[in-house]
Design a protein around this motif. Structure first.
Motif, PDB file in Angstrom:
ATOM      1  N   ILE A  64       0.826  -1.201   0.000  1.00  0.00           N
ATOM      2  CA  ILE A  64       0.000   0.000   0.000  1.00  0.00           C
ATOM      3  C   ILE A  64       0.864   1.256   0.000  1.00  0.00           C
ATOM      4  CG2 ILE A  64      -1.678   1.307   1.369  1.00  0.00           C
ATOM      5  CD1 ILE A  64      -2.856  -1.361   2.264  1.00  0.00           C
ATOM      6  N   LEU A 221      -4.898   1.290  -5.012  1.00  0.00           N
ATOM      7  CA  LEU A 221      -4.238   1.468  -3.721  1.00  0.00           C
ATOM      8  C   LEU A 221      -3.640   2.865  -3.592  1.00  0.00           C
ATOM      9  CD1 LEU A 221      -2.380  -1.934  -3.202  1.00  0.00           C
ATOM     10  CD2 LEU A 221      -4.425  -1.108  -2.037  1.00  0.00           C
ATOM     11  N   VAL A 225      -4.918   5.646  -0.852  1.00  0.00           N
ATOM     12  CA  VAL A 225      -4.048   6.181   0.203  1.00  0.00           C
ATOM     13  C   VAL A 225      -3.909   7.692   0.076  1.00  0.00           C
ATOM     14  CG1 VAL A 225      -1.714   6.139   1.153  1.00  0.00           C
ATOM     15  CG2 VAL A 225      -2.813   4.014   0.477  1.00  0.00           C
ATOM     16  N   LEU A 341      -6.506  -2.214   6.908  1.00  0.00           N
ATOM     17  CA  LEU A 341      -6.205  -2.848   5.622  1.00  0.00           C
ATOM     18  C   LEU A 341      -7.438  -3.380   4.914  1.00  0.00           C
ATOM     19  CD1 LEU A 341      -3.014  -4.899   6.592  1.00  0.00           C
ATOM     20  CD2 LEU A 341      -3.111  -2.687   5.465  1.00  0.00           C
ATOM     21  N   PRO A 344      -9.028  -1.006   1.705  1.00  0.00           N
ATOM     22  CA  PRO A 344      -8.265  -1.039   0.453  1.00  0.00           C
ATOM     23  C   PRO A 344      -8.201  -2.415  -0.187  1.00  0.00           C
ATOM     24  CG  PRO A 344      -6.818  -0.623   2.327  1.00  0.00           C
ATOM     25  CD  PRO A 344      -8.212  -0.465   2.817  1.00  0.00           C
TER      26      PRO A 344
END
Length: 378
Positions: A64, A221, A225, A341, A344
């Motif tokens: 990530i 990803l 983020v 987690l 994502p």
């Protein structure tokens, strides 16, 4: 005389036995067995991954982070920087940011901890007097019994064993953090080579699909983020400014907790806001706590109605119910890290399904060899 005509023997056809697997019940049973087999394999795979979670979780975190930092490394490479130098600069920048955040938290807590403890003690005294003289009074003996129960629990063997468990958790955290650092460096430096290695056994259309899967995974990803970081930064500035204006103790650490909590959709920012309101209630009284709650609600509404759709775009095309189920499953399997987690991973899973079934709207222009969008999966 003519010979009598011979009659052909009449063959008696035996009734065929019914095929129990071809009727409606048999087809249903076959499908049920297939589903049970898939569920069994999934459970075994999840159980196996949980046994090596000390390796799996660092790999996921590093992936990530690599998706988020990768564009910066690629930009440096396009400007002529060598791969190792570009990776080292990006990596060093990330470490400086994380180190600065941790330093700010530690220094803020150390400078305001004594004040918060004294205000918390005064707040607890006020709460005790309210319980004794409020609309639903409680006997002092009941309060003493509750206090003795808390002290007894604190001195129990369960807490001491929990402290030993906490020590092992710290050890696992340090080992996991070291793995994240090493894996992230190699992902940033040699990520393309690593992916090419995994693609060697595949050819043709399947290879093209897998290349598209890898590209979409990094897009989702990285977008998730970066978008979440922007939203979290806005939440942090708004709530942190309100806490500083109202002189709530530990305003900066609480604002950083809001930033971290924003990476857990739906519940993270809310829980962080509740924590800030509790600190304000203990330290500054109910009026300030109510104002903090109003600010948190307003910021959450701004995030959900404006920031998330504009900033996140297509990085998180998941229904709120799917997000909630993913958060629940991730929390059950891996605690707080699993909650961070889960979303994502769910977004990437949905993107992979879209690519593999040719339902990704951007599939044709990027991979002309693949079947057109909205066509039947192969």
């Amino acid at each position: 005389m003519t010979a009598p005509e011979e009659t052909a023997p009449v063959s008696v056809r035996k009734p065929s036995k019914p095929d129990l697997w071809k009727d409606s019940l048999g087809r249903t049973a076959t499908r049920a067995l297939q589903i049970l087999l898939i569920l069994t394999l999934t459970v075994v795979a999840v159980f196996g991954l949980l046994q090596i979670r000390l390796l799996v979780i660092p790999v996921l975190i590093a992936l990530i982070l690599a998706a988020a930092i990768g564009p910066f490394v690629n930009m440096l490479r396009r400007r002529g920087w060598r791969g190792g130098l570009a990776t080292g600069v990006a990596f060093l920048g990330l470490l400086i940011v994380l180190g600065g955040v941790i330093t700010v938290i530690v220094m803020s807590v150390r400078s305001q901890w004594d004040e918060l403890i004294s205000q918390a003690a005064a707040g607890l005294d006020e709460l005790e007097s309210f319980l004794l003289t409020g609309p639903f009074p409680i006997d002092r003996e009941q309060l003493n019994q509750a206090r003795e129960a808390v002290v007894e629990f604190a001195q129990s063997s369960q807490v001491r064993s929990g402290a030993v468990t906490g020590l092992s958790v710290v050890t696992e955290f340090l080992a996991g953090a070291s793995l994240v650092v090493v894996i992230l460096f190699f992902f940033l430096k040699d990520g393309a080579k690593i992916w090419e290695f995994f693609l060697r056994p595949f050819k043709g259309r399947r290879e093209a699909k897998l290349r598209r899967v890898g590209k979409r995974t990094m897009e989702v990803l990285g977008g998730y983020v970066r978008g979440t970081a922007i939203v979290a930064l806005v939440d942090t500035v708004a709530i942190g400014a309100a806490l500083l204006i109202m002189q709530v103790p530990l305003a900066i650490p609480l604002a950083i907790i809001v930033f971290i909590g924003a990476f857990i959709p739906l519940v993270g920012a809310t829980v962080a806001g509740i924590l800030a309101a509790l600190v304000a209630l203990v330290a500054n009284g109910p009026i300030v706590a109510l104002i903090v709650i109003i600010v948190v609600i307003a910021v959450n509404q701004l995030e959900g109605d404006l920031l998330q759709p504009v900033v996140m775009g297509k990085s998180l095309e998941l229904h709120a119910l799917v997000i909630l189920m993913a958060l629940t499953a991730g929390t059950i399997l891996a605690g707080i890290i699993g909650a961070v987690l889960a979303v994502p991973i769910a977004a990437v899973t949905w993107a992979i399904i879209q690519v593999w079934t040719a339902e990704d709207p951007d599939l044709e222009p990027m991979n002309p060899e693949l079947p057109p969008a909205n066509s039947q999966p192969t």
